[in-house]
Design a protein around this motif. Structure first.
Motif, PDB file in Angstrom:
ATOM      1  N   ARG A  88       0.850  -1.197   0.000  1.00  0.00           N
ATOM      2  CA  ARG A  88       0.000   0.000   0.000  1.00  0.00           C
ATOM      3  C   ARG A  88       0.876   1.233   0.000  1.00  0.00           C
ATOM      4  NH1 ARG A  88      -3.886  -2.513   3.878  1.00  0.00           N
ATOM      5  NH2 ARG A  88      -5.567  -3.227   2.552  1.00  0.00           N
ATOM      6  N   ALA A  89       0.555   2.176  -0.851  1.00  0.00           N
ATOM      7  CA  ALA A  89       1.242   3.467  -0.902  1.00  0.00           C
ATOM      8  C   ALA A  89       2.763   3.292  -0.981  1.00  0.00           C
ATOM      9  CB  ALA A  89       0.853   4.331   0.294  1.00  0.00           C
ATOM     10  N   GLY A  90       3.224   2.295  -1.739  1.00  0.00           N
ATOM     11  CA  GLY A  90       4.645   2.085  -1.930  1.00  0.00           C
ATOM     12  C   GLY A  90       5.325   1.275  -0.848  1.00  0.00           C
ATOM     13  N   MET A  91       4.661   1.054   0.270  1.00  0.00           N
ATOM     14  CA  MET A  91       5.299   0.286   1.346  1.00  0.00           C
ATOM     15  C   MET A  91       4.723  -1.132   1.380  1.00  0.00           C
ATOM     16  SD  MET A  91       3.735   1.934   4.772  1.00  0.00           S
ATOM     17  CE  MET A  91       2.035   2.420   4.832  1.00  0.00           C
ATOM     18  N   THR A  92       5.478  -2.022   2.013  1.00  0.00           N
ATOM     19  CA  THR A  92       5.044  -3.404   2.177  1.00  0.00           C
ATOM     20  C   THR A  92       4.754  -3.632   3.648  1.00  0.00           C
ATOM     21  OG1 THR A  92       6.457  -4.080   0.338  1.00  0.00           O
ATOM     22  CG2 THR A  92       5.684  -5.819   1.831  1.00  0.00           C
ATOM     23  N   LYS A 107       5.385  -6.096  10.364  1.00  0.00           N
ATOM     24  CA  LYS A 107       6.695  -5.726   9.840  1.00  0.00           C
ATOM     25  C   LYS A 107       6.375  -4.813   8.671  1.00  0.00           C
ATOM     26  CE  LYS A 107      10.978  -7.239   7.754  1.00  0.00           C
ATOM     27  NZ  LYS A 107      11.769  -8.360   7.259  1.00  0.00           N
ATOM     28  N   VAL A 108       6.971  -3.616   8.664  1.00  0.00           N
ATOM     29  CA  VAL A 108       6.697  -2.640   7.619  1.00  0.00           C
ATOM     30  C   VAL A 108       8.017  -2.314   6.918  1.00  0.00           C
ATOM     31  CG1 VAL A 108       5.745  -0.360   7.084  1.00  0.00           C
ATOM     32  CG2 VAL A 108       4.837  -1.666   9.016  1.00  0.00           C
ATOM     33  N   ILE A 109       7.995  -2.354   5.589  1.00  0.00           N
ATOM     34  CA  ILE A 109       9.170  -1.997   4.801  1.00  0.00           C
ATOM     35  C   ILE A 109       8.830  -0.749   4.002  1.00  0.00           C
ATOM     36  CG2 ILE A 109      10.830  -2.756   3.061  1.00  0.00           C
ATOM     37  CD1 ILE A 109       9.967  -5.676   3.852  1.00  0.00           C
ATOM     38  N   VAL A 113      13.997   6.672  -0.359  1.00  0.00           N
ATOM     39  CA  VAL A 113      13.595   8.037  -0.716  1.00  0.00           C
ATOM     40  C   VAL A 113      13.498   8.111  -2.237  1.00  0.00           C
ATOM     41  CG1 VAL A 113      14.369  10.439  -0.758  1.00  0.00           C
ATOM     42  CG2 VAL A 113      14.574   9.108   1.335  1.00  0.00           C
ATOM     43  N   GLY A 114      12.508   8.793  -2.744  1.00  0.00           N
ATOM     44  CA  GLY A 114      12.310   8.902  -4.181  1.00  0.00           C
ATOM     45  C   GLY A 114      11.261   7.921  -4.685  1.00  0.00           C
ATOM     46  N   GLN A 115      11.137   6.776  -4.013  1.00  0.00           N
ATOM     47  CA  GLN A 115      10.108   5.803  -4.385  1.00  0.00           C
ATOM     48  C   GLN A 115       8.934   5.871  -3.419  1.00  0.00           C
ATOM     49  OE1 GLN A 115      11.709   1.846  -4.735  1.00  0.00           O
ATOM     50  NE2 GLN A 115      13.491   2.548  -5.861  1.00  0.00           N
ATOM     51  N   ALA A 116       9.103   6.608  -2.327  1.00  0.00           N
ATOM     52  CA  ALA A 116       8.070   6.699  -1.295  1.00  0.00           C
ATOM     53  C   ALA A 116       7.028   7.737  -1.680  1.00  0.00           C
ATOM     54  CB  ALA A 116       8.706   7.069   0.041  1.00  0.00           C
ATOM     55  N   ILE A 164       6.022   8.552   8.452  1.00  0.00           N
ATOM     56  CA  ILE A 164       7.201   7.698   8.608  1.00  0.00           C
ATOM     57  C   ILE A 164       7.648   7.262   7.226  1.00  0.00           C
ATOM     58  CG2 ILE A 164       8.122   5.576   9.631  1.00  0.00           C
ATOM     59  CD1 ILE A 164       5.692   5.674  11.584  1.00  0.00           C
ATOM     60  N   GLY A 165       8.962   7.286   6.989  1.00  0.00           N
ATOM     61  CA  GLY A 165       9.487   6.819   5.711  1.00  0.00           C
ATOM     62  C   GLY A 165      10.984   6.597   5.799  1.00  0.00           C
TER      63      GLY A 165
END
Length: 187
Positions: A88-92, A107-109, A113-116, A164-165
């Motif tokens: 979702r929204a670029g994160m796993t 667990k969040v990945i 930067v730039g892909q977020a 958070i990123g």
């Protein structure tokens, strides 16, 4: 119908509500995704309507969970945990807990930067704790900004604007505990 089946069906409503609330969507939004009415969804969540397979299938699809999770099917005897990542929204996001309600573990990945996704602080009910497993994290909380590395942790009230990123060109991996009703993590 036997008491086992009734017990399984009795718990579906609370699981449906927990899944919808974890996604942060309204009954109307879920109704649009599933072609079920908001009234039907409300009655399912409140246990006033016995769910049918025709209702559960689109709900499982919308929430991206196996049908077994909706009905809390009994274990098959296989002790392995089959984690199902959600993107979702670029994160796993990998759910680590399987029960609805209460404190949930993930667990969040976060992508580099730039892909977020763009910095857009959000607010919602709950309380969150996270621990940086790998990478560097940029954490914005209200008018403060922090950078955390492996082994560092933070906890906060999610009603405060937050974001958070990843802080650099590498992905950031976090262990997150989230309490939708404001439960705090106890260490």
């Amino acid at each position: 119908m036997g008491s086992v089946e009734e017990d399984v069906l009795a718990g579906v409503g609370s699981r449906l509500r927990a899944l919808r609330q974890a996604r942060g969507i309204t009954l109307a939004e879920l109704a649009a995704e599933t072609n079920l009415t908001a009234s039907t969804l409300s009655r399912l969540e409140n246990g006033k309507l016995r769910p049918t397979l025709e209702q559960l299938l689109p709900l499982a699809r919308a929430h991206e969970v196996p049908l077994d999770d909706l009905v809390a099917a009994p274990p098959t005897g296989d002790p392995r945990i089959h984690l199902r990542p959600v993107r979702r929204a670029g994160m796993t996001v990998v759910p680590l807990t399987r029960r609805p309600g209460g404190v949930q573990a993930y667990k969040v990945i976060y992508p580099p930067v730039g892909q977020a996704s763009a910095l857009a602080p959000q607010t919602h009910e709950g309380y969150e704790w996270f621990y940086v497993l790998n990478g560097r994290v940029r954490f914005v909380l209200a008018d403060q900004e922090f950078e955390l590395g492996p082994g560092e942790a933070a906890e906060f009230d999610t009603r405060l604007p937050h974001w958070i990123g990843s802080a650099d060109s590498q992905p950031a991996e976090l262990l997150t505990l989230f309490g939708p009703q404001g439960e705090r993590a106890h260490l």
